[in-house]
Design an enzyme around this catalytic site. Structure first.
Site, PDB file in Angstrom:
ATOM      1  N   GLN A 181     -14.419   2.774   2.029  1.00 40.79           N
ATOM      2  CA  GLN A 181     -13.806   2.341   0.766  1.00 40.79           C
ATOM      3  C   GLN A 181     -13.544   3.564  -0.113  1.00 40.79           C
ATOM      4  O   GLN A 181     -14.430   4.405  -0.290  1.00 40.79           O
ATOM      5  CB  GLN A 181     -14.727   1.351   0.028  1.00 40.79           C
ATOM      6  N   ASN A 191     -12.964  -3.035   3.267  1.00 41.83           N
ATOM      7  CA  ASN A 191     -14.006  -2.011   3.280  1.00 41.83           C
ATOM      8  C   ASN A 191     -14.914  -2.123   2.049  1.00 41.83           C
ATOM      9  O   ASN A 191     -14.417  -2.314   0.940  1.00 41.83           O
ATOM     10  CB  ASN A 191     -13.369  -0.619   3.298  1.00 41.83           C
ATOM     11  N   ASP A 221       0.856  -1.190   0.000  1.00 43.10           N
ATOM     12  CA  ASP A 221       0.000   0.000   0.000  1.00 43.10           C
ATOM     13  C   ASP A 221       0.892   1.241   0.000  1.00 43.10           C
ATOM     14  O   ASP A 221       1.887   1.307   0.723  1.00 43.10           O
ATOM     15  CB  ASP A 221      -0.887  -0.032   1.255  1.00 43.10           C
ATOM     16  N   HIS A 239      -7.052  -5.461   2.965  1.00 41.84           N
ATOM     17  CA  HIS A 239      -5.864  -4.873   3.586  1.00 41.84           C
ATOM     18  C   HIS A 239      -5.201  -5.909   4.484  1.00 41.84           C
ATOM     19  O   HIS A 239      -5.880  -6.541   5.314  1.00 41.84           O
ATOM     20  CB  HIS A 239      -6.249  -3.694   4.472  1.00 41.84           C
ATOM     21  N   HIS A 281     -10.625  -5.193  -2.528  1.00 42.52           N
ATOM     22  CA  HIS A 281      -9.271  -5.445  -2.010  1.00 42.52           C
ATOM     23  C   HIS A 281      -9.344  -5.775  -0.531  1.00 42.52           C
ATOM     24  O   HIS A 281     -10.277  -5.372   0.160  1.00 42.52           O
ATOM     25  CB  HIS A 281      -8.328  -4.258  -2.261  1.00 42.52           C
TER      26      HIS A 281
HETATM   27  P1  AMP Z   1      -9.825   1.566   0.857  1.00 38.97           P
HETATM   28  O1  AMP Z   1      -9.930   2.864   1.631  1.00 38.97           O
HETATM   29  O2  AMP Z   1     -10.197   0.361   1.641  1.00 38.97           O
HETATM   30  O3  AMP Z   1     -10.536   1.667  -0.469  1.00 38.97           O
HETATM   31  O4  AMP Z   1      -8.282   1.384   0.581  1.00 38.97           O
HETATM   32  C1  AMP Z   1      -7.613   1.934  -0.501  1.00 38.97           C
HETATM   33  C2  AMP Z   1      -6.144   1.787  -0.216  1.00 38.97           C
HETATM   34  O5  AMP Z   1      -5.450   1.858  -1.426  1.00 38.97           O
HETATM   35  C3  AMP Z   1      -5.560   2.889   0.693  1.00 38.97           C
HETATM   36  O6  AMP Z   1      -4.929   2.271   1.811  1.00 38.97           O
HETATM   37  C4  AMP Z   1      -4.554   3.594  -0.211  1.00 38.97           C
HETATM   38  O7  AMP Z   1      -3.394   3.993   0.485  1.00 38.97           O
HETATM   39  C5  AMP Z   1      -4.231   2.521  -1.240  1.00 38.97           C
HETATM   40  N1  AMP Z   1      -3.844   2.979  -2.555  1.00 38.97           N
HETATM   41  C6  AMP Z   1      -4.488   3.876  -3.339  1.00 38.97           C
HETATM   42  N2  AMP Z   1      -3.862   3.994  -4.528  1.00 38.97           N
HETATM   43  C7  AMP Z   1      -2.802   3.140  -4.486  1.00 38.97           C
HETATM   44  C8  AMP Z   1      -1.767   2.786  -5.418  1.00 38.97           C
HETATM   45  N3  AMP Z   1      -1.693   3.355  -6.612  1.00 38.97           N
HETATM   46  N4  AMP Z   1      -0.871   1.864  -5.038  1.00 38.97           N
HETATM   47  C9  AMP Z   1      -0.929   1.296  -3.815  1.00 38.97           C
HETATM   48  N5  AMP Z   1      -1.868   1.568  -2.912  1.00 38.97           N
HETATM   49  C10 AMP Z   1      -2.789   2.489  -3.227  1.00 38.97           C
END
Ligand code: AMP
Ligand code: ZN
Length: 135
Positions: free
Chosen positions: A93, A86, A30, A101, A99
């Site tokens: 989300q 999420n 992440d 975590h 995805h």
């Molecule tokens: P969520 O809030 O559950 O949708 O999580 C999205 C996650 O994606 C967050 O922890 C972000 O830091 C991560 N994220 C967003 N864009 C990228 C990316 N390009 N590469 C890696 N992680 C990302």
């Protein structure tokens, strides 16, 4: 899903720090980690959330989460491990491609993952027990 960033990362169109890859998933670090090693399991096919995810892929995802939890906890010498997933804006989300975590935890890491406990009243308990129907 040309405009989905996680589709592009999962399928290797955008480079990422990849911990593991198989036919169905890519596991990446992440970019905004909660702790050292925070990673994401991304299916290579696009499903917005757990409601859309087919059962077979859901089964594979939890098995992969277990495998990753073991490898990451050992490699990073973690003291604990959170798996967070999420669904929907209301649930936090922000990227609408399913995805999971994977968050290694360390004593006193200060990562704010949790909630303020409420109280389960008898009335609410009865309401919930009446409303939730598992098919
Ligand atoms: P969520 O809030 O559950 O949708 O999580 C999205 C996650 O994606 C967050 O922890 C972000 O830091 C991560 N994220 C967003 N864009 C990228 C990316 N390009 N590469 C890696 N992680 C990302
Ligand atoms: Zn996608």
């Amino acid at each position: 899903m040309d405009d989905c960033i996680f589709c592009r990362i999962a399928n290797g169109e955008i480079p990422s720090a990849t911990l593991f890859e198989d036919d169905d998933f890519r596991v990446i670090l992440d970019l905004g980690p909660a702790t050292k090693g925070h990673a994401l399991i991304l299916p290579k096919q696009h499903y917005a959330n757990i409601y859309e995810l087919p059962e077979e892929l859901a089964s594979k995802a939890i098995l992969l989460a277990k495998k990753m939890a073991e490898a990451m906890s050992e490699g990073l010498e973690a003291d604990g491990f959170n798996i967070v997933q999420n669904n929907g804006e209301a649930a936090g989300q922000t990227v609408f491609h399913f995805h999971m975590h994977l968050i290694p935890r360390y004593e006193k890491d200060g990562a704010g993952i949790g909630w303020k406990p409420g109280k389960l009243t008898d009335e609410i308990k009865e309401e919930i027990l009446n409303k939730v129907k598992v098919k």
